[in-house]
Design an enzyme around this catalytic site. Structure first.
Site, PDB file in Angstrom:
ATOM      1  N   ARG A 152      -8.018   3.003   3.544  1.00 37.57           N
ATOM      2  CA  ARG A 152      -8.393   1.980   2.553  1.00 37.57           C
ATOM      3  C   ARG A 152      -9.731   1.378   2.967  1.00 37.57           C
ATOM      4  O   ARG A 152      -9.821   0.660   3.968  1.00 37.57           O
ATOM      5  CB  ARG A 152      -7.293   0.921   2.447  1.00 37.57           C
TER       6      ARG A 152
ATOM      7  N   LYS B  15      11.908   6.532  -2.759  1.00 40.76           N
ATOM      8  CA  LYS B  15      10.698   5.915  -3.321  1.00 40.76           C
ATOM      9  C   LYS B  15       9.489   6.825  -3.104  1.00 40.76           C
ATOM     10  O   LYS B  15       9.331   7.430  -2.050  1.00 40.76           O
ATOM     11  CB  LYS B  15      10.443   4.553  -2.670  1.00 40.76           C
TER      12      LYS B  15
ATOM     13  N   HIS C 158       2.791   3.926  -4.695  1.00 39.48           N
ATOM     14  CA  HIS C 158       2.512   2.898  -3.688  1.00 39.48           C
ATOM     15  C   HIS C 158       1.437   1.931  -4.202  1.00 39.48           C
ATOM     16  O   HIS C 158       0.636   1.403  -3.429  1.00 39.48           O
ATOM     17  CB  HIS C 158       2.043   3.583  -2.395  1.00 39.48           C
TER      18      HIS C 158
ATOM     19  N   ARG D 282      -2.080   2.676  -3.097  1.00 35.66           N
ATOM     20  CA  ARG D 282      -2.505   2.331  -1.728  1.00 35.66           C
ATOM     21  C   ARG D 282      -2.452   3.510  -0.769  1.00 35.66           C
ATOM     22  O   ARG D 282      -3.001   3.447   0.313  1.00 35.66           O
ATOM     23  CB  ARG D 282      -1.596   1.225  -1.167  1.00 35.66           C
TER      24      ARG D 282
HETATM   25  C1  LIG Z   1       0.673  -5.725   0.582  1.00 39.11           C
HETATM   26  C2  LIG Z   1       1.499  -4.544   0.200  1.00 39.11           C
HETATM   27  C3  LIG Z   1       2.346  -3.977   1.142  1.00 39.11           C
HETATM   28  C4  LIG Z   1       3.131  -2.870   0.793  1.00 39.11           C
HETATM   29  N1  LIG Z   1       4.029  -2.383   1.702  1.00 39.11           N
HETATM   30  C5  LIG Z   1       4.880  -1.385   1.328  1.00 39.11           C
HETATM   31  C6  LIG Z   1       5.925  -0.977   2.185  1.00 39.11           C
HETATM   32  O1  LIG Z   1       6.122  -1.525   3.259  1.00 39.11           O
HETATM   33  N2  LIG Z   1       6.728   0.037   1.765  1.00 39.11           N
HETATM   34  C7  LIG Z   1       6.544   0.661   0.545  1.00 39.11           C
HETATM   35  O2  LIG Z   1       7.283   1.596   0.209  1.00 39.11           O
HETATM   36  N3  LIG Z   1       5.574   0.254  -0.294  1.00 39.11           N
HETATM   37  C8  LIG Z   1       4.762  -0.758   0.056  1.00 39.11           C
HETATM   38  N4  LIG Z   1       3.828  -1.212  -0.830  1.00 39.11           N
HETATM   39  C9  LIG Z   1       3.800  -0.634  -2.191  1.00 39.11           C
HETATM   40  C10 LIG Z   1       4.784  -1.392  -3.093  1.00 39.11           C
HETATM   41  O3  LIG Z   1       6.110  -1.168  -2.717  1.00 39.11           O
HETATM   42  C11 LIG Z   1       4.640  -0.965  -4.561  1.00 39.11           C
HETATM   43  O4  LIG Z   1       4.880   0.411  -4.668  1.00 39.11           O
HETATM   44  C12 LIG Z   1       3.305  -1.311  -5.186  1.00 39.11           C
HETATM   45  O5  LIG Z   1       2.865  -2.581  -4.748  1.00 39.11           O
HETATM   46  C13 LIG Z   1       3.459  -1.318  -6.713  1.00 39.11           C
HETATM   47  O6  LIG Z   1       2.269  -1.588  -7.356  1.00 39.11           O
HETATM   48  P1  LIG Z   1       1.856  -3.056  -7.866  1.00 39.11           P
HETATM   49  O7  LIG Z   1       1.450  -3.804  -6.652  1.00 39.11           O
HETATM   50  O8  LIG Z   1       0.720  -2.767  -8.775  1.00 39.11           O
HETATM   51  O9  LIG Z   1       3.042  -3.677  -8.543  1.00 39.11           O
HETATM   52  C14 LIG Z   1       3.037  -2.310  -0.510  1.00 39.11           C
HETATM   53  C15 LIG Z   1       2.186  -2.896  -1.445  1.00 39.11           C
HETATM   54  C16 LIG Z   1       1.437  -3.998  -1.109  1.00 39.11           C
HETATM   55  C17 LIG Z   1       0.561  -4.627  -2.160  1.00 39.11           C
END
Ligand SMILES: Cc1cc2nc3c(=O)[nH]c(=O)nc-3n(C[C@H](O)[C@H](O)[C@H](O)COP(=O)(O)O)c2cc1C
Length: 393
Positions: free
Chosen positions: A165, A251, A275, A278
């Site tokens: 990132r 997931k 994700h 991300r």
């Molecule tokens: C700060 C942050 C931390 C995240 N940590 C995880 C995680 O620990 N495990 C995971 O499966 N997804 C993680 N994600 C992804 C989220 O579970 C999710 O898929 C994603 O935020 C969905 O998109 P949105 O933020 O647009 O709603 C994270 C997302 C963010 C923003």
């Protein structure tokens, strides 16, 4: 909270309250953020169709998924290290989720332990697990979930490879952070955040232990290097199935093939997710992947989708394409950063109210009356939505 009317309002407030490096950690995506943007663009490109002269006076958004009753078809996606937003972190979000009649998915990378969030929101927590290199660590996590009475495990399917990132690299965000001078100055200009951080919960991983205490920030990198596992396969899901009697949700499923594999190996649910853009950039938006997954699942498992949900209408679009529930991450993290639990409560209220309003325009009184017709910007009916309607009849 009286002047917060949308998730965007919460985002703006969070942006003012957080140091730039923290805001970008929450907001940012991998590489060029193509997938991050596409999640939103694709939701915007799907349009709903209005119906008129339908009695919708008795609308409610109640539903149930995997045996859990929801007051709205929206769950909180798992998010690690939320302590950076606010010291109350996951506990505040879990409480808000329970108040809203939703479910909080606890991340293994959370600042709070599974025990703390379950205590704060009994019956409203699902546990995310990862298949670590140290199988005993994974097993302990599952056993803790069982002891706590958690009925649903969400397996992190898309974390074998660490993502890149650029925003985080520029800010020196890492474990531990190594910010350049401009970020040190920018952080000092957010004394409220600094004070909350100094007085509040320290930024540890609350879920795992070294010498009986939570893992400190400077220890996280080494812990991850020891535990990151690129060898996990569907066989691990099958093994989990043979030892776990509750629900298993995988997931990160983005294709019909993986949806079928998930079901073949014993999953009760698939969580369509990239994700939030991300992890792997340059892939489809989740709303684009959803119809193929719904088709392959064919009613044999629950389908949840996240990625870019910021309005009640986005939830309606997900349900119209055949999802059983939507999920969201950043709206709740930003609500937390904006105002602690009150900000997360507000995020739920806003999305719930917007969903009920859009249901009125769609001419439906219950969420299971969706799917509704979706069209693209030229007015053409989207075939996936039509198929979902036919399948539901
Ligand atoms: C700060 C942050 C931390 C995240 N940590 C995880 C995680 O620990 N495990 C995971 O499966 N997804 C993680 N994600 C992804 C989220 O579970 C999710 O898929 C994603 O935020 C969905 O998109 P949105 O933020 O647009 O709603 C994270 C997302 C963010 C923003």
């Amino acid at each position: 909270m009286h002047n917060i009317h949308s998730i965007e309002d919460l985002r703006n407030r969070a942006r003012r309250r957080l140091p730039a490096m923290v805001f970008d950690f929450i907001e940012g995506g991998a590489l060029d953020e193509l997938t991050l943007r596409r999640n939103r663009e694709a939701l915007d490109a799907h349009l709903l169709t209005q119906r008129v002269l339908v009695d919708t006076s008795q609308r409610h958004a109640t539903t149930s998924i995997l045996g859990t009753r929801l007051d709205l078809p929206l769950v909180v996606s798992p998010m690690g290290l939320l302590t950076v937003c606010h010291p109350d972190a996951d506990v505040a979000i879990a409480r808000a989720a329970a108040t809203a009649g939703s479910v909080f998915v606890h991340s293994p990378w959370s600042g709070c332990s599974l025990e703390e969030v379950t205590d704060a929101a009994p019956g409203r927590v699902w546990a995310q697990i990862a298949f670590w290199n140290d199988a005993a660590e994974t097993r302990r996590h599952i056993d803790r979930a069982q002891v706590l009475g958690i009925d649903t495990l969400v397996v992190a399917g898309d974390v074998a490879v660490s993502s890149k990132r650029d925003r985080d690299l520029r800010h020196g965000t890492g474990m531990p952070p190594r910010p350049p001078l401009r970020d040190v100055v920018n952080t000092a200009l957010h004394p409220g955040w600094v004070l909350r951080w100094l007085l509040g919960r320290s930024m540890t991983w609350g879920n795992y232990r070294i010498d009986g205490r939570a893992i400190r920030m400077r220890e996280m990198e080494a812990w991850m290097e020891r535990n990151e596992n690129q060898t996990a396969t569907w066989d691990d899901i099958a093994r989990l199935r043979s030892s776990w009697t509750g629900n298993i949700v995988v997931k990160g499923v983005m294709t019909p093939e993986d949806s079928r594999l998930a079901i073949e190996h014993g999953a009760d649910g698939v969580f369509v997710s990239n994700h939030g853009g991300r992890q792997f950039d340059s892939q489809q938006a989740t709303i684009e992947a959803l119809p193929g997954v719904v088709d392959a699942v064919d009613g044999r498992a629950a389908v949840i989708v996240d990625g870019g949900v910021r309005r009640g209408s986005d939830i309606a679009k997900a349900l119209s394409l055949g999802a059983d529930a939507a999920a969201a991450g950043r709206p709740f993290a930003l609500g937390l950063a904006a105002a602690g639990q009150a900000g997360v409560d507000r995020a739920f209220e806003v999305l719930h109210d917007e969903l009920l309003t859009v249901m009125g325009f769609l001419g439906v009184t219950r969420v299971d009356e969706m799917p509704c017709t979706l069209v693209d910007s030229t007015g053409l009916r989207l075939e996936a939505a039509v198929a979902a309607i036919e399948a539901s009849q």
